[in-house]
Every structure is written in C-alpha cells, then in structure tokens.
Write a protein that holds these residues in place. Structure first.
Motif, PDB file in Angstrom:
ATOM      1  N   VAL A  40       1.000  -1.066   0.042  1.00  0.00           N
ATOM      2  CA  VAL A  40      -0.082   0.001  -0.060  1.00  0.00           C
ATOM      3  C   VAL A  40       1.061   1.369   0.050  1.00  0.00           C
ATOM      4  CG1 VAL A  40      -1.814   1.366   1.321  1.00  0.00           C
ATOM      5  CG2 VAL A  40      -1.640  -1.207   1.229  1.00  0.00           C
ATOM      6  N   GLN A  41       0.657   2.099  -0.891  1.00  0.00           N
ATOM      7  CA  GLN A  41       1.159   3.512  -0.971  1.00  0.00           C
ATOM      8  C   GLN A  41       1.120   4.258   0.302  1.00  0.00           C
ATOM      9  OE1 GLN A  41      -0.345   6.311  -3.684  1.00  0.00           O
ATOM     10  NE2 GLN A  41       1.564   6.223  -4.883  1.00  0.00           N
ATOM     11  N   ASP A  51      -2.858   4.189  -3.521  1.00  0.00           N
ATOM     12  CA  ASP A  51      -2.825   3.308  -4.386  1.00  0.00           C
ATOM     13  C   ASP A  51      -2.288   1.988  -3.637  1.00  0.00           C
ATOM     14  OD1 ASP A  51      -3.856   5.198  -6.236  1.00  0.00           O
ATOM     15  OD2 ASP A  51      -1.949   5.652  -6.959  1.00  0.00           O
ATOM     16  N   SER A  52      -2.522   0.845  -4.518  1.00  0.00           N
ATOM     17  CA  SER A  52      -2.221  -0.505  -3.743  1.00  0.00           C
ATOM     18  C   SER A  52      -1.708  -1.213  -5.141  1.00  0.00           C
ATOM     19  CB  SER A  52      -3.197  -1.107  -3.161  1.00  0.00           C
ATOM     20  OG  SER A  52      -3.568  -0.369  -1.790  1.00  0.00           O
ATOM     21  N   ILE A 108       4.722   2.541  -9.166  1.00  0.00           N
ATOM     22  CA  ILE A 108       4.065   3.006  -8.069  1.00  0.00           C
ATOM     23  C   ILE A 108       4.857   3.361  -6.920  1.00  0.00           C
ATOM     24  CG2 ILE A 108       3.489   0.618  -7.190  1.00  0.00           C
ATOM     25  CD1 ILE A 108       0.908   1.770  -5.994  1.00  0.00           C
ATOM     26  N   ASP A 109       4.879   4.698  -6.770  1.00  0.00           N
ATOM     27  CA  ASP A 109       5.901   5.171  -5.731  1.00  0.00           C
ATOM     28  C   ASP A 109       5.535   5.283  -4.306  1.00  0.00           C
ATOM     29  OD1 ASP A 109       3.826   7.183  -6.032  1.00  0.00           O
ATOM     30  OD2 ASP A 109       5.614   8.628  -6.919  1.00  0.00           O
ATOM     31  N   TYR A 110       6.086   5.716  -3.478  1.00  0.00           N
ATOM     32  CA  TYR A 110       6.036   5.831  -2.088  1.00  0.00           C
ATOM     33  C   TYR A 110       5.536   4.513  -1.369  1.00  0.00           C
ATOM     34  CZ  TYR A 110       6.547  10.761  -2.771  1.00  0.00           C
ATOM     35  OH  TYR A 110       6.933  11.852  -3.194  1.00  0.00           O
ATOM     36  N   ILE A 111       6.126   3.317  -1.869  1.00  0.00           N
ATOM     37  CA  ILE A 111       5.621   2.032  -1.253  1.00  0.00           C
ATOM     38  C   ILE A 111       6.901   1.833  -0.059  1.00  0.00           C
ATOM     39  CG2 ILE A 111       5.963  -0.232  -1.472  1.00  0.00           C
ATOM     40  CD1 ILE A 111       3.620   0.941  -2.805  1.00  0.00           C
TER      41      ILE A 111
END
Length: 238
Positions: A40-41, A51-52, A108-111
C-alpha cells in the motif's frame, strides 16, 4: 476472506486500504488464483485514498481508488506479459516498477521499503517459476500415458502370452528349427560406458529420457514390458 488478509498488515500497510481491497478481491480472483502479497502506498502527507498493488500467483493488479474512495480502478498484467521488475529505494519510501513485452512501463511510488522488497522478491519468484516450471511425477504420467484404456488392453495381452509361455515349460523339449526365435527375459538396458547414471540426471533430463522410451514403444521398437521396466526405474529417481 478478511481473516486471510490480516497477514498483510505486518509491514506498515494501511488497515483501511487493505479492508477496501479485500472487499473487492472476492469478485476479482480467478479459479486457482491466490494472493501472495499486498503493498500500500504511503506518501509523506496524509493520503486518505492510497494506491495499492496486489501480487497473485497469476498476475499483478494495480488498485487506484477514485470518487472519494467509493469506487476503484483495477489494471492487471499477467506474469507472462512481464519481462522485468525493478525497485528504486528513495529517502521517503521506494518505487516499484515493471515493464511488459509491449514496452509498457508501470510504476507505483512511495511504497514502504520493506513492502517494496517483499513484492520485488515475490515477483522474481513468479517469473522464475514461469521460466522454469516444476515437473512432477503426475505431469509425467499425464504426458506419457494419455490413452490409459489402450495401454491396459496391451498389458492384459502381455500377461496372457506370459501364461502360455509358462505352460509350455512343462511340455517335452523340442529342438527349435532355424526360424524359431528364443526370447530372453526382458531386462532394463544397462548404461553404456560414458553414459550418465539415472541418479545423476535432473528431473528434466529424466522426463526427456522417459519420453524417448515412450516414442520407441509407440514405434514398435521396444516391448511394453521393457517400457514399463524403464518407466518404473526412472520414476524411482524423480
């Protein structure tokens, strides 16, 4: 279903985001599909609808909430579409990305870093399984014995022939004519000098060897009894 996904709350996942994804996955998962990991972000600022990314044994699913979280967009990519996966660790979380055979780049960033490492490892494992499928004894039997009924009839005929041969042993000995053929008991062919032993072969090599014997049987070059002996010996090393 909710109990099943509690295991994905150990690496800083947002419980509310996991709960929303869980409620949707009931209708998304295909037959035989299992969830391997959910990331999950987590942006520096408060993110109400992050976002996931969901990884299953069949595909990668990108989940993007919309309409204030009332609905969600899903985009999926099967493992056979994916050619590579990447992780870039930054100061604030990590960026997970992958590329497809059609040159599509998805990220997808900020994970959170630990989640990014987990999905990267799981993705590598799935791609490795796709490239190197595991050969099981069950799959071997399905390949070499597609017509069970026909082979069973052949086995019955062989038993009847063997009984007649045993009965002939009690009859008076007769000098065979030049055209009379004497059959020796069937024994597995010994390994020739320089040939590797069965115990030294990999499962894939054993599988190829068994297929070769099957072809010899189908072409009438070896007897059913010989093939059964070879198969029994090879399967003992699987």
């Amino acid at each position: 279903m909710k109990e099943q996904f509690k295991k994905f709350l150990n690496e800083e996942q947002d419980p509310k985001a996991i709960e929303k994804i869980t409620s949707k996955l009931n209708d998304l998962l295909m037959k035989g599909e299992e969830v391997g990991y959910i990331a999950v972000q987590k942006k520096p600022a408060i993110t109400v609808f992050p976002d996931s990314i969901v990884l299953t044994n069949k595909r990668i699913i990108i989940c993007k909430p919309k309409n204030l979280g009332l609905s969600m967009d899903f985009t999926d990519y099967t493992w056979d579409e994916i050619v590579g996966t990447f992780v870039k660790e930054n100061i604030l979380g990590s960026e997970f990305s992958f590329s497809t055979k059609t040159d599509i780049q998805v990220s997808i960033d900020y994970i959170p870093k630990i989640q990014a490492r987990k999905i990267y490892t799981y993705a590598k494992e799935q791609l490795d399984i796709l490239k190197n499928p595991v050969v099981t004894a069950t799959s071997i039997q399905e390949v070499v014995e597609p017509e069970y009924e026909e082979e069973e009839e052949e086995a019955i005929e062989e038993v009847e022939t063997e009984e007649v041969t045993n009965y002939a042993e009690i009859m008076p000995a007769v000098t065979p004519s030049p055209s009379y053929e004497t059959y020796e008991p069937i024994q597995p062919a010994p390994a020739s000098t320089g040939e590797r032993k069965l115990s030294e072969l990999s499962k894939e090599e054993l599988f190829d060897k068994l297929q070769n014997y099957k072809k010899l049987l189908d072409n009438g070059l070896i007897m059913q009894g010989e093939y059964d002996a070879y198969k029994k010996e090879i399967l003992s090393y699987m």
